[in-house]
Scaffold this active site. Structure first.
Site, PDB file in Angstrom:
ATOM      1  N   CYS A 123      -3.554   7.856   5.003  1.00 25.88           N
ATOM      2  CA  CYS A 123      -3.377   7.204   3.694  1.00 25.88           C
ATOM      3  C   CYS A 123      -4.694   7.258   2.754  1.00 25.88           C
ATOM      4  O   CYS A 123      -4.324   7.619   1.363  1.00 25.88           O
ATOM      5  CB  CYS A 123      -3.261   5.693   3.867  1.00 25.88           C
ATOM      6  SG  CYS A 123      -1.819   5.152   4.983  1.00 25.88           S
TER       7      CYS A 123
ATOM      8  N   GLU B 232       0.907  -1.220  -0.034  1.00 26.03           N
ATOM      9  CA  GLU B 232       0.030  -0.089   0.235  1.00 26.03           C
ATOM     10  C   GLU B 232       1.077   1.327   0.034  1.00 26.03           C
ATOM     11  O   GLU B 232       1.582   1.481   1.040  1.00 26.03           O
ATOM     12  CB  GLU B 232      -0.899  -0.041   1.171  1.00 26.03           C
ATOM     13  CG  GLU B 232      -1.911   1.257   1.168  1.00 26.03           C
ATOM     14  CD  GLU B 232      -2.493   1.643   2.217  1.00 26.03           C
ATOM     15  OE1 GLU B 232      -2.674   2.923   2.862  1.00 26.03           O
ATOM     16  OE2 GLU B 232      -2.802   0.812   3.244  1.00 26.03           O
TER      17      GLU B 232
END
Length: 460
Positions: free
Chosen positions: A264, A230
């Site tokens: 994020c 990620e």
């Protein structure tokens, strides 16, 4: 030769914690101990592994009064938000609740002559490389299901949140997870790459920057080591003409600014239908003007410093470049803005995709807002990005949200929500955001491998 890893507190620029990085030899030995312990751990009953992981999670919760100010010192999040235990527990509990079903054998068929099924087998030794921005919640995404599935885990945490891995290891060990099964390791980048290249790990789960992700992929080249990555994000929000305006403004601006924009899946660019644009901007500006920038240890502080001066420097550069190219800034510099880690949250309009602030990951308290005419223009702009983690759509029409969502290159589509990880859904991305996924049943699939059985009962 080893060296010291230092956490520099964004509160005052002083060293808050330091630990000695492991030598390559010591790190290699840790991985070997994990490998030696894995078969015994995987052979334990599933319920025992679940119970010990859940007890470890509870033990982290018991530390919360110490964890909250510690996080403020390490990465600047205001104490008023109470740490991360709510999300930490929610994610771990969900993964524990679905474990039996997610890890169950897949029955293919059985008759008098043959039995066929597919098992889920743990990879073996899993390296979890966790980031500093949500150091507990991002780590548990992989640590809990990896351990429950029967893997052993080495956790390498970011230097900015140096103490988190120690706390997690202490908590899990107190709950009966063996020390060699779950280890906190202090590794520098070179040692990490060396061990990956040596195939010390069977799977790597990394959350961090695009350049760091590329470095790990290069280290793993030719080893066939599985990876879940990620990486960066530039998540968009789109406010349609039928949206609940107040709810859209409140949620999207909070998603852009919370944790000093260091999320994020934080919202970094917003597209608003022309009919709502002016009112959206006015409401957004009023919210951000009311923020109190300051010391995160002060309970009155809404927005603390960025985790490091260099992160704030990049955000300032993007803002300055945008202003020089014609963007308009709406928030006056706050008195607490010190030109360093303490950064005024900013709203920009009259922005274009020629500006880095609308293309590159900012990972800070700044958001650009653009006016759009219709869904086609919004979709084109949302997809005009190297990244694809989440997208937030605001409308009262669920069918329209699904149609628009189908056209967006992203990992998750939200309707009337943003900046949230539902543990029942796979957390995943596309393009430069990375590959693989955590949480949900799919998270277990990524942390195990399929093993097929064809058992013939007769020989004639």
């Amino acid at each position: 030769m080893s060296h010291m890893l230092q956490c520099i507190s964004p509160i005052d620029g002083e060293t808050y914690a330091e630990r000695e990085a492991m030598t390559t030899t010591a790190a290699r030995e840790s991985a070997q101990r994990a490998r030696a312990a894995q078969a015994d751990w995987a052979a334990r009953p599933l319920q025992e592994r679940i119970d010990r992981v859940m007890a470890g999670i509870a033990a982290v919760g018991a530390m919360n009064d110490e964890v909250v100010p510690e996080l403020a010192y390490m990465m600047g999040r205001p104490i008023r938000y109470g740490g991360e235990f709510g999300g930490f527990e929610e994610r771990g509990s969900h993964m524990a609740a679905i474990a039996r079903e997610a890890l169950a054998d897949i029955a293919v068929g059985e008759d008098a002559t043959v039995k066929r099924y597919i098992k889920r087998i743990p990879h073996g030794v899993v390296l979890v490389v966790a980031p500093w921005n949500y150091p507990y919640m991002t780590a548990i995404n992989s640590v809990a299901p990896a351990l429950i599935a029967g893997n052993t885990v080495l956790l390498k945490h970011a230097t900015q949140t140096l103490l988190v891995g120690e706390r997690m290891a202490r908590a899990f060990h107190s709950a009966g997870v063996p020390e060699d099964v779950f280890q906190n390791v202090f590794l520098d980048h070179d040692t990490t790459s060396t061990l990956i290249a040596e195939r010390a790990f069977d799977f790597v789960n990394f959350t961090g920057s695009v350049p760091a992700g590329r470095t790990l992929e290069r280290a793993a080249a030719g080893t066939f080591t599985g990876m879940a990555l990620e990486l960066g994000g530039k998540d968009p929000g789109y406010v349609m003409e039928d949206a609940d305006l107040d709810a859209a403004v409140d949620t999207l601006i909070d998603a852009a600014m919370f944790n000093s924009g260091q999320c994020c899946c934080g919202i970094e660019r917003i597209y608003v239908h022309a009919s709502l644009y002016d009112r959206f901007v006015d409401k957004a500006v009023a919210i951000v003007e009311g923020y109190r920038l300051g010391n995160p240890l002060d309970a009155a502080t809404d927005i603390g410093p960025m985790a490091h001066v260099r992160f704030a420097r990049e955000v300032r550069a993007q803002i300055d470049e945008a202003l020089a190219a014609g963007a308009k800034a709406h928030i006056a510099t706050k008195p607490e803005d010190d030109g360093g880690a303490y950064l005024t949250p900013q709203i920009l309009t009259e922005v274009t995709h020629d500006m880095r602030v609308m293309r590159d990951e900012s990972f800070g308290p700044v958001v650009g807002i653009m006016k759009v005419a219709d869904d086609d223009e919004a979709v084109r702009l949302m997809n005009d990005s190297a990244f694809g983690l989440t997208a937030s759509l605001w409308t009262t029409d669920i069918d329209r949200a699904q149609r628009v969502g189908d056209r967006i290159q992203t990992g998750t589509v939200f309707m009337n929500r943003a900046d949230y990880l539902d543990p029942g859904l796979c957390w995943t991305g596309c393009k430069d955001t990375g590959r693989g996924g955590s949480l949900s049943v799919i998270g277990y699939h990524n942390l195990t491998r399929p093993k097929s059985y064809y058992l013939k009962k007769v020989t004639k």
